[in-house]
Design a protein around this motif. Structure first.
Motif, PDB file in Angstrom:
ATOM      1  N   LEU A 157       0.827  -1.210   0.000  1.00 49.33           N
ATOM      2  CA  LEU A 157       0.000   0.000   0.000  1.00 49.33           C
ATOM      3  C   LEU A 157       0.864   1.263   0.000  1.00 49.33           C
ATOM      4  CD1 LEU A 157      -2.854  -1.097   2.422  1.00 49.33           C
ATOM      5  CD2 LEU A 157      -2.965  -0.842  -0.075  1.00 49.33           C
ATOM      6  N   ARG A 158       2.065   1.171   0.551  1.00 49.95           N
ATOM      7  CA  ARG A 158       2.981   2.314   0.469  1.00 49.95           C
ATOM      8  C   ARG A 158       3.449   2.511  -0.978  1.00 49.95           C
ATOM      9  NH1 ARG A 158       5.884   1.181   4.607  1.00 49.95           N
ATOM     10  NH2 ARG A 158       7.821   0.459   3.691  1.00 49.95           N
ATOM     11  N   LEU A 159       3.640   1.418  -1.694  1.00 52.97           N
ATOM     12  CA  LEU A 159       3.944   1.519  -3.119  1.00 52.97           C
ATOM     13  C   LEU A 159       2.776   2.169  -3.853  1.00 52.97           C
ATOM     14  CD1 LEU A 159       5.504   0.850  -5.747  1.00 52.97           C
ATOM     15  CD2 LEU A 159       4.485  -1.444  -5.638  1.00 52.97           C
ATOM     16  N   ALA A 160       1.557   1.752  -3.512  1.00 53.22           N
ATOM     17  CA  ALA A 160       0.366   2.340  -4.144  1.00 53.22           C
ATOM     18  C   ALA A 160       0.344   3.847  -3.950  1.00 53.22           C
ATOM     19  CB  ALA A 160      -0.895   1.700  -3.570  1.00 53.22           C
ATOM     20  N   GLU A 161       0.619   4.284  -2.730  1.00 52.42           N
ATOM     21  CA  GLU A 161       0.621   5.717  -2.447  1.00 52.42           C
ATOM     22  C   GLU A 161       1.714   6.434  -3.232  1.00 52.42           C
ATOM     23  OE1 GLU A 161       0.235   8.577   1.513  1.00 52.42           O
ATOM     24  OE2 GLU A 161       0.672   6.435   1.722  1.00 52.42           O
ATOM     25  N   ALA A 162       2.863   5.767  -3.372  1.00 54.01           N
ATOM     26  CA  ALA A 162       3.984   6.383  -4.088  1.00 54.01           C
ATOM     27  C   ALA A 162       3.666   6.612  -5.560  1.00 54.01           C
ATOM     28  CB  ALA A 162       5.232   5.513  -3.953  1.00 54.01           C
ATOM     29  N   VAL A 163       2.828   5.741  -6.145  1.00 56.82           N
ATOM     30  CA  VAL A 163       2.485   5.910  -7.565  1.00 56.82           C
ATOM     31  C   VAL A 163       1.249   6.789  -7.753  1.00 56.82           C
ATOM     32  CG1 VAL A 163       3.556   3.717  -8.152  1.00 56.82           C
ATOM     33  CG2 VAL A 163       1.080   3.802  -7.770  1.00 56.82           C
ATOM     34  N   GLY A 164       0.755   7.380  -6.652  1.00 54.58           N
ATOM     35  CA  GLY A 164      -0.333   8.340  -6.752  1.00 54.58           C
ATOM     36  C   GLY A 164      -1.714   7.793  -6.500  1.00 54.58           C
ATOM     37  N   LEU A 165      -1.799   6.573  -5.983  1.00 57.55           N
ATOM     38  CA  LEU A 165      -3.096   5.970  -5.696  1.00 57.55           C
ATOM     39  C   LEU A 165      -3.473   6.173  -4.232  1.00 57.55           C
ATOM     40  CD1 LEU A 165      -2.566   2.626  -7.627  1.00 57.55           C
ATOM     41  CD2 LEU A 165      -4.319   4.332  -8.175  1.00 57.55           C
ATOM     42  N   ASP A 166      -4.752   6.311  -3.985  1.00 60.03           N
ATOM     43  CA  ASP A 166      -5.269   6.340  -2.625  1.00 60.03           C
ATOM     44  C   ASP A 166      -5.184   4.923  -2.059  1.00 60.03           C
ATOM     45  OD1 ASP A 166      -6.782   6.349  -0.307  1.00 60.03           O
ATOM     46  OD2 ASP A 166      -8.391   7.578  -1.144  1.00 60.03           O
ATOM     47  N   PRO A 167      -4.402   4.697  -1.017  1.00 63.37           N
ATOM     48  CA  PRO A 167      -4.257   3.332  -0.493  1.00 63.37           C
ATOM     49  C   PRO A 167      -5.568   2.738  -0.013  1.00 63.37           C
ATOM     50  CG  PRO A 167      -3.203   4.934   0.965  1.00 63.37           C
ATOM     51  CD  PRO A 167      -3.544   5.652  -0.291  1.00 63.37           C
ATOM     52  N   ASP A 168      -6.500   3.558   0.440  1.00 63.51           N
ATOM     53  CA  ASP A 168      -7.799   3.033   0.842  1.00 63.51           C
ATOM     54  C   ASP A 168      -8.567   2.483  -0.363  1.00 63.51           C
ATOM     55  OD1 ASP A 168      -7.386   3.642   3.505  1.00 63.51           O
ATOM     56  OD2 ASP A 168      -8.362   5.611   3.365  1.00 63.51           O
ATOM     57  N   TYR A 169      -8.433   3.167  -1.483  1.00 66.06           N
ATOM     58  CA  TYR A 169      -9.073   2.666  -2.697  1.00 66.06           C
ATOM     59  C   TYR A 169      -8.465   1.324  -3.102  1.00 66.06           C
ATOM     60  CZ  TYR A 169     -10.335   2.094  -7.592  1.00 66.06           C
ATOM     61  OH  TYR A 169     -10.780   1.575  -8.784  1.00 66.06           O
ATOM     62  N   VAL A 170      -7.154   1.237  -3.092  1.00 66.55           N
ATOM     63  CA  VAL A 170      -6.487  -0.009  -3.468  1.00 66.55           C
ATOM     64  C   VAL A 170      -6.884  -1.134  -2.517  1.00 66.55           C
ATOM     65  CG1 VAL A 170      -4.263  -1.148  -3.804  1.00 66.55           C
ATOM     66  CG2 VAL A 170      -4.574   1.237  -4.518  1.00 66.55           C
ATOM     67  N   ALA A 171      -6.905  -0.844  -1.205  1.00 66.97           N
ATOM     68  CA  ALA A 171      -7.253  -1.856  -0.214  1.00 66.97           C
ATOM     69  C   ALA A 171      -8.695  -2.325  -0.331  1.00 66.97           C
ATOM     70  CB  ALA A 171      -6.994  -1.323   1.197  1.00 66.97           C
ATOM     71  N   SER A 172      -9.553  -1.492  -0.919  1.00 64.21           N
ATOM     72  CA  SER A 172     -10.953  -1.886  -1.098  1.00 64.21           C
ATOM     73  C   SER A 172     -11.111  -2.960  -2.165  1.00 64.21           C
ATOM     74  CB  SER A 172     -11.789  -0.665  -1.492  1.00 64.21           C
ATOM     75  OG  SER A 172     -11.565  -0.306  -2.852  1.00 64.21           O
ATOM     76  N   CYS A 173     -10.103  -3.118  -3.006  1.00 62.18           N
ATOM     77  CA  CYS A 173     -10.115  -4.074  -4.124  1.00 62.18           C
ATOM     78  C   CYS A 173     -11.162  -3.729  -5.175  1.00 62.18           C
ATOM     79  CB  CYS A 173     -10.291  -5.514  -3.641  1.00 62.18           C
ATOM     80  SG  CYS A 173      -8.911  -6.096  -2.633  1.00 62.18           S
ATOM     81  N   GLU A 174     -11.687  -2.513  -5.123  1.00 57.29           N
ATOM     82  CA  GLU A 174     -12.527  -2.049  -6.215  1.00 57.29           C
ATOM     83  C   GLU A 174     -11.646  -1.858  -7.455  1.00 57.29           C
ATOM     84  OE1 GLU A 174     -14.849   1.414  -5.329  1.00 57.29           O
ATOM     85  OE2 GLU A 174     -15.184   0.783  -3.250  1.00 57.29           O
ATOM     86  N   GLY A 175     -12.208  -2.114  -8.598  1.00 59.32           N
ATOM     87  CA  GLY A 175     -11.481  -1.878  -9.833  1.00 59.32           C
ATOM     88  C   GLY A 175     -10.550  -2.991 -10.251  1.00 59.32           C
ATOM     89  N   VAL A 176     -10.486  -4.065  -9.477  1.00 55.92           N
ATOM     90  CA  VAL A 176      -9.655  -5.208  -9.869  1.00 55.92           C
ATOM     91  C   VAL A 176     -10.257  -5.856 -11.119  1.00 55.92           C
ATOM     92  CG1 VAL A 176      -8.900  -7.518  -9.167  1.00 55.92           C
ATOM     93  CG2 VAL A 176      -8.802  -5.619  -7.544  1.00 55.92           C
TER      94      VAL A 176
END
Length: 250
Positions: free
Chosen positions: A95-114
């Motif tokens: 999730l820290r990688l996600a944040e580094a590439v400009g993504l909201d880590p909460d969005y990524v953790a929700s697994c929406e958009g997979v």
């Protein structure tokens, strides 16, 4: 005819040499700096679904294990991903990688958009480990044999080619270089010990092939949706969704 221990290990390693997902063209594109920001973000989002499912896979495996010794040996895998005292865990690092590439880590953790194919492949792997024999479940994990090379190449390529890459954002991969060897050594020895008939060796080899297919199919889906032909299926992540506030486009 039952292969010798050495022969069977060579067979397992050959499967990786021929089928591991380091051979997929998406990794050449990513590691060579050819991915745009949207493709990198799509990879981070979809790979997260795999990362977050690994502890569930391992918990499903442990729920079937009667041997305390095997459970003790296996449970560190869950802690490596979920974290423990003094170890933030692989999921948090991702999730820290996600944040580094400009993504909201909460969005990524929700697994929406997979991507649907990513979800299908990863869920199939969890179900496989839950339902197949312990030997097949452990053998499927042996893609770890081939992971250190791709992690090292990824660290080198990302640091060279992307501004988001630094020791913090890439800590998932650097930590796996330290964590994976113990898992590899244990898993390989366990499979070699327990695949003691030709039938069991065949089942273990097919399990490893299945796992390489799981990994490869995820990259095929990523390529089709975000590289060529660039056809994003309904419900999957679209560029400019799930970004950090500072990154959002009005």
């Amino acid at each position: 005819m039952t292969a010798t221990r050495t022969e069977f290990e060579a067979r397992l390693r050959q499967i990786g040499a021929e089928r591991y997902h380091d051979l997929h063209p998406f990794h050449d594109l990513l590691h060579g700096g050819g991915c745009n920001s949207e493709q990198v973000r799509a990879w981070v989002i979809n790979r997260y679904y795999y990362q977050h499912s690994i502890p569930m896979k391992d918990a499903a495996f442990m729920s079937r294990v009667e041997s305390p010794a095997l459970r003790r040996a296996w449970r560190s895998r869950i802690e490596d991903h979920d974290g423990s005292d003094g170890n933030e865990g692989g999921i948090r690092r991702w999730l820290r990688l996600a944040e580094a590439v400009g993504l909201d880590p909460d969005y990524v953790a929700s697994c929406e958009g997979v991507l649907p194919a990513t979800r299908f492949a990863v869920d199939a792997y969890v179900r496989y480990v839950r339902e197949k024999t312990l030997l097949e479940a452990v053998a499927a994990s042996l893609t770890e044999l081939f992971a250190p090379k791709i992690h090292a190449n990824r660290i080198e390529g990302l640091l060279k080619n992307y501004s988001f890459a630094d020791a913090s954002s890439l800590s998932y991969f650097s930590n796996r270089l330290k964590e994976a060897p113990k898992d590899v050594a244990f898993g390989l020895a366990w499979v070699l010990d327990h695949a003691d008939t030709a039938e069991k060796q065949e089942a273990a080899a097919k399990a490893l092939i299945f796992k390489t297919d799981v990994l490869w199919s995820q990259l095929d889906a990523l390529w089709a949706a975000y590289v060529t032909p660039g056809r994003i299926p309904p419900g999957a992540w679209k560029p400019h969704e799930g970004l950090l506030c500072a990154q959002k486009v009005s």
